[in-house]
Design a protein around this motif. Structure first.
Motif, PDB file in Angstrom:
ATOM      1  N   GLN A 223       0.948  -1.475  -0.109  1.00  0.00           N
ATOM      2  CA  GLN A 223      -0.291  -0.188  -0.041  1.00  0.00           C
ATOM      3  C   GLN A 223       1.196   1.808  -0.517  1.00  0.00           C
ATOM      4  O   GLN A 223       0.481   2.252  -0.389  1.00  0.00           O
ATOM      5  N   HIS A 224       2.637   1.137   0.129  1.00  0.00           N
ATOM      6  CA  HIS A 224       2.706   2.065   0.076  1.00  0.00           C
ATOM      7  C   HIS A 224       2.861   2.937  -1.670  1.00  0.00           C
ATOM      8  O   HIS A 224       3.708   3.914  -1.960  1.00  0.00           O
ATOM      9  N   HIS A 225       2.696   1.466  -1.898  1.00  0.00           N
ATOM     10  CA  HIS A 225       3.686   1.813  -3.748  1.00  0.00           C
ATOM     11  C   HIS A 225       1.875   1.723  -4.247  1.00  0.00           C
ATOM     12  O   HIS A 225       2.363   1.603  -6.001  1.00  0.00           O
ATOM     13  N   SER A 226       0.875   1.705  -3.997  1.00  0.00           N
ATOM     14  CA  SER A 226      -0.545   1.786  -4.394  1.00  0.00           C
ATOM     15  C   SER A 226      -0.420   0.782  -5.652  1.00  0.00           C
ATOM     16  O   SER A 226      -1.043   0.721  -6.783  1.00  0.00           O
ATOM     17  N   LEU A 227      -0.025  -0.564  -4.947  1.00  0.00           N
ATOM     18  CA  LEU A 227       0.455  -1.737  -6.373  1.00  0.00           C
ATOM     19  C   LEU A 227      -1.249  -2.437  -5.995  1.00  0.00           C
ATOM     20  O   LEU A 227      -2.516  -2.124  -5.079  1.00  0.00           O
ATOM     21  N   HIS A 228      -1.550  -3.079  -6.596  1.00  0.00           N
ATOM     22  CA  HIS A 228      -3.124  -3.755  -6.446  1.00  0.00           C
ATOM     23  C   HIS A 228      -3.331  -4.974  -7.019  1.00  0.00           C
ATOM     24  O   HIS A 228      -3.637  -5.797  -8.137  1.00  0.00           O
ATOM     25  N   PRO A 229      -2.761  -5.860  -6.527  1.00  0.00           N
ATOM     26  CA  PRO A 229      -2.370  -7.758  -6.043  1.00  0.00           C
ATOM     27  C   PRO A 229      -3.772  -8.307  -5.877  1.00  0.00           C
ATOM     28  O   PRO A 229      -4.489  -7.893  -6.136  1.00  0.00           O
ATOM     29  N   ASP A 230      -3.903  -9.628  -7.055  1.00  0.00           N
ATOM     30  CA  ASP A 230      -4.064 -10.010  -7.019  1.00  0.00           C
ATOM     31  C   ASP A 230      -4.263 -11.349  -5.845  1.00  0.00           C
ATOM     32  O   ASP A 230      -5.768 -11.565  -5.364  1.00  0.00           O
ATOM     33  N   ILE A 231      -3.251 -11.661  -5.864  1.00  0.00           N
ATOM     34  CA  ILE A 231      -3.533 -12.238  -3.861  1.00  0.00           C
ATOM     35  C   ILE A 231      -2.458 -12.235  -3.309  1.00  0.00           C
ATOM     36  O   ILE A 231      -1.044 -11.291  -3.794  1.00  0.00           O
ATOM     37  N   VAL A 232      -2.189 -11.931  -1.932  1.00  0.00           N
ATOM     38  CA  VAL A 232      -1.966 -11.831  -0.783  1.00  0.00           C
ATOM     39  C   VAL A 232      -1.289 -12.546   0.009  1.00  0.00           C
ATOM     40  O   VAL A 232      -2.942 -13.261   0.591  1.00  0.00           O
ATOM     41  N   THR A 233      -0.284 -12.351   0.613  1.00  0.00           N
ATOM     42  CA  THR A 233      -0.247 -13.727   1.371  1.00  0.00           C
ATOM     43  C   THR A 233       0.125 -13.119   3.121  1.00  0.00           C
ATOM     44  O   THR A 233       0.781 -12.301   2.722  1.00  0.00           O
TER      45      THR A 233
END
Length: 386
Positions: A223-233
């Motif tokens: 969230q520091h980089h405004s990424l939009h992942p499909d999956i997070v662990t």
């Protein structure tokens, strides 16, 4: 002779009690704990809210399996979905299991077989997550690994541009490599990873096992980089020391993990969910995370000012309370001397002192730790200069 397999290089210390940032060993000596169970005790030792929640659940029900409805899972999953911006959660027992689930989901959903990861990464010690890990020392002695993983250089934007093929199911990345040396990903690199996933029609999998649950001052480090992942662990700090892991995914993936496609006997048991819920309710609020940001920013700046002028220190790096002190030489001796001076730290690779204090660490405790680190490294620098 011990009846344990010697899989750990254990210190000759037994910790028998702890509260907050302080732990006490069997000889009565107290330490400042800047290991926190390896980024697990994010709320410190024996946090009252988590302890109370687990004790209350202990009096009701310990385990029934996932054959039954579990409202505790629904409540904990909602907190994780809200914090991550994703939609659905699979609960398990560890970070390695969460990454196993992510690998399986990515392959099953896309119908592809290859997962790209990065050199110096660490994703776990099961056979699949060991194969996903880009470190030879983790692979050594186990024979042929799973052939469907390929390792790229970390923070190398150009290497991402050279990827070819139509069989890539996903790219798995740590926003900050923990075990690999506390190596933060650059904005350009992480954005390029995300863009490459879109170009390849592959899933973006972000391993937040160490960086997640407020460790860097936000719920998850991406969230520091405004990424939009499909999956997070996630795992480690998720249950304040109770063994639990989670794979979080977007809603388009939900139908792929239909009944019978994956599972865990103990995953999401009521005791773990009580710990998760109490942990998240404490950490995932703006005032708590704002304080983590403020305290860690000041602490990192102070470390830089005091240590980077020393000849034996290359740099101080990291984000939030995931901090690495990169040395010119091996860190083992420095870590031992810090411990002798009452501060528990750990390595991240051979030349990095890693600091992972509880997120609840006080300003006074941070100053105490800073004084110890400064004194020890200044003394070692002076000895080296003679």
């Amino acid at each position: 002779m011990s009846n344990l397999f010697p899989t750990y290089n254990r210190l000759d210390i037994e910790l028998v009690s702890g509260e907050g940032t302080k732990v006490t060993d069997s000889n009565g000596r107290t330490y400042l704990d800047f290991i926190a169970g390896i980024a697990v005790c994010n709320l410190g030792h024996s946090p009252s809210a988590v302890k109370k929640a687990v004790e209350e659940q202990l009096d009701k029900l310990w385990h029934v399996s996932n054959l039954f409805q579990l409202s505790q899972q629904e409540e904990a999953a909602k907190l994780l979905a809200d914090a991550s911006g994703l939609d659905a959660v699979f609960f398990c027992n560890s970070g390695a299991e969460a990454n196993e689930a992510a690998i399986k989901l990515a392959k099953k959903h896309t119908g592809k077989t290859k997962i790209l990861t990065f050199k110096q990464s660490f994703h776990g010690r099961t056979f699949a997550t060991m194969s996903a890990t880009g470190q030879e020392k983790i692979h050594s002695g186990y024979g042929p690994l799973l052939p469907t993983f390929e390792y790229l250089p970390y923070n190398d934007v150009e290497a991402l541009g050279d990827i070819e093929g139509d069989d890539i199911a996903g790219i798995m990345v740590e926003v900050i490599q923990g075990e690999g040396g506390v190596n933060p990903g650059t904005e350009a690199f992480l954005k390029k990873v995300e863009k490459t996933c879109k170009e390849l029609d592959a899933l973006l999998i972000i391993d937040e096992v160490q960086t997640g649950i407020g460790r860097t001052g936000v719920p998850f480090a991406y969230q520091h980089h405004s990424l939009h992942p499909d999956i997070v662990t996630a795992a480690k700090g998720l249950g304040s020391g109770f063994p639990v892991g989670a794979m979080i995914g977007r809603k388009e993936l939900v139908s792929t993990f239909s009944p019978g496609t994956h599972g865990s006997t103990f995953g999401g048991n009521p005791l773990a969910m009580a710990a998760v819920k109490a942990t998240l309710e404490t950490i995932m609020n703006e005032s708590f995370l704002s304080e983590v940001k403020s305290k860690s920013k000041t602490f990192i700046q102070s470390l830089k000012e005091k240590l980077e002028p020393l000849s034996l220190v290359q740099e101080v790096k990291g984000e939030g309370f995931m901090i690495g002190i990169q040395l010119e030489d091996e860190a083992k001796e420095s870590i031992e001397v810090l411990r002798d001076n009452g501060l528990l730290t750990l390595p991240a690779g051979p030349k990095v002192i890693r600091l992972l204090p509880p997120l609840t660490v006080t300003e006074a405790e941070l100053q105490e730790a800073l004084t110890i680190v400064e004194r020890v490294l200044h003394s070692q620098a002076a000895e080296t200069a003679q």
